[in-house]
Design an enzyme around this catalytic site. Structure first.
Site, mmCIF file in Angstrom:
data_model
loop_
_atom_site.group_PDB
_atom_site.id
_atom_site.type_symbol
_atom_site.label_atom_id
_atom_site.label_comp_id
_atom_site.label_asym_id
_atom_site.label_seq_id
_atom_site.Cartn_x
_atom_site.Cartn_y
_atom_site.Cartn_z
ATOM 1 N N TRP A 9 38.879 39.848 39.700
ATOM 2 C CA TRP A 9 40.300 40.119 39.403
ATOM 3 C C TRP A 9 41.168 40.089 40.648
ATOM 4 C CZ3 TRP A 9 41.481 44.240 35.082
ATOM 5 C CH2 TRP A 9 41.002 43.760 33.861
ATOM 6 N N HIS A 92 34.055 36.651 50.229
ATOM 7 C CA HIS A 92 34.986 35.751 49.531
ATOM 8 C C HIS A 92 35.861 35.058 50.573
ATOM 9 C CE1 HIS A 92 38.258 34.313 47.028
ATOM 10 N NE2 HIS A 92 37.423 34.402 46.017
ATOM 11 N N SER A 207 38.921 27.400 40.171
ATOM 12 C CA SER A 207 39.660 26.791 39.056
ATOM 13 C C SER A 207 38.800 26.539 37.818
ATOM 14 C CB SER A 207 40.351 25.499 39.514
ATOM 15 O OG SER A 207 41.315 25.789 40.512
ATOM 16 N N GLY A 228 38.340 33.441 38.882
ATOM 17 C CA GLY A 228 39.479 34.237 39.340
ATOM 18 C C GLY A 228 40.516 34.383 38.234
ATOM 19 N N GLY A 229 41.570 33.599 38.335
ATOM 20 C CA GLY A 229 42.716 33.718 37.426
ATOM 21 C C GLY A 229 42.346 33.766 35.947
HETATM 22 P P1 13P Z 1 40.354 30.829 40.552
HETATM 23 O O1 13P Z 1 39.391 30.832 39.391
HETATM 24 O O2 13P Z 1 41.646 31.532 40.256
HETATM 25 O O3 13P Z 1 40.512 29.465 41.147
HETATM 26 O O4 13P Z 1 39.679 31.745 41.704
HETATM 27 C C1 13P Z 1 38.359 31.505 42.047
HETATM 28 C C2 13P Z 1 37.914 32.631 42.886
HETATM 29 O O5 13P Z 1 38.357 32.804 44.003
HETATM 30 C C3 13P Z 1 36.930 33.569 42.302
HETATM 31 O O6 13P Z 1 36.371 34.377 43.278
#
Ligand code: 13P
Length: 245
Positions: A9, A92, A207, A228-229
């Site tokens: 998150w 990360h 992504s 992530g998103g």
């Molecule tokens: P996104 O899925 O938003 O590209 O982020 C990936 C991420 O950094 C997960 O740790």
């Protein structure tokens, strides 16, 4: 290998967002994968309470290498274990770049995570420039060699390959590029850990969406995703979970 779908998150979420985690409880019955959600520190204990008795694990996004001490603002792995976290994301790219976290620091944190009985998700990945220069494989191999501590086993360690240029950009490597990198990571893990290296899960991150997840999960040595998103909304994250079945 059973896939692991992990949601990061980042610095998002207030108590009102916990409903998104709770909504995942409905899908876990159908899911043949492991699921972990890593909200900010402030929501971990609440998320653990709200997911009790379900198949959803809760994790953190970082920790300190020491168990306690004069480290203003930091949180230790033991503190995370006490409130019910089971995973910790380490190294990360946002922490490597914004806080200059080096491989050795990541390895030290991973030792702490293992000491506390938790599982580490160690992140690696090249920049756009490093890929354009043809150095992606070498860069990731060097990061892995220095970021994985000797305490790592297939039970307490997961690797997440996240190309920096694919994070939050909507850009994704080709399936061939993902396959090449994951196979190189597998090779390195086997060299480093022997037979146990075969059983370490290697996640792809950057992504990942419900719409591209199925194709990515079909690539060999892709054992799940770090999202992530798309992990912030239960409806989208559920699509990714179901793509792993
Ligand atoms: P996104 O899925 O938003 O590209 O982020 C990936 C991420 O950094 C997960 O740790």
């Amino acid at each position: 290998m059973k896939k692991l779908i992990a949601g990061n998150w980042k610095m998002n979420g207030l108590a009102s967002s916990l409903a998104e985690i709770e909504a995942l409880k409905g899908v876990t019955g159908e899911a043949a994968c492991d699921i972990v959600v890593c909200p900010p520190f402030t929501l971990i204990e609440k998320a653990v309470a709200r997911t009790e008795g379900s198949a959803i694990a809760v994790g953190a996004q970082d920790c300190h290498a020491q168990a306690s001490g004069a480290y203003t603002g930091d949180v230790s792995a033991e503190m995370l274990a006490e409130i019910g976290a089971r995973f910790v994301i380490l190294g990360h790219s946002e922490r490597r770049s914004a806080y200059r976290e080096m491989d050795a620091a990541v390895a030290g944190k991973a030792v702490a995570v293992h000491r506390a009985g938790l599982a580490s998700i160690i992140c690696v990945g090249e920049t756009r420039e490093e890929r354009d220069e043809g150095r992606a494989i070498d860069v990731v191999r060097a990061q892995l060699e220095a970021s994985i501590p000797n305490t790592a086993t297939s039970t307490n360690t997961t690797i997440a390959y996240e190309p920096v240029w694919a994070i939050g950009t909507g850009l994704v490597p080709t399936l061939e590029q993902i396959e090449e990198m994951h196979s190189s990571i597998r090779q390195m893990l086997k060299e480093r850990m022997g037979g146990d290296g075969q059983h370490v899960r290697i996640l792809y991150g950057g992504s990942v969406k419900a719409q591209n997840a199925k194709a990515i999960f079909g690539v060999s040595n892709v054992d799940g995703a770090l999202v992530g998103g798309a992990s912030l909304k239960a409806s989208e994250f559920t699509g990714i979970i179901l793509a792993a079945v």
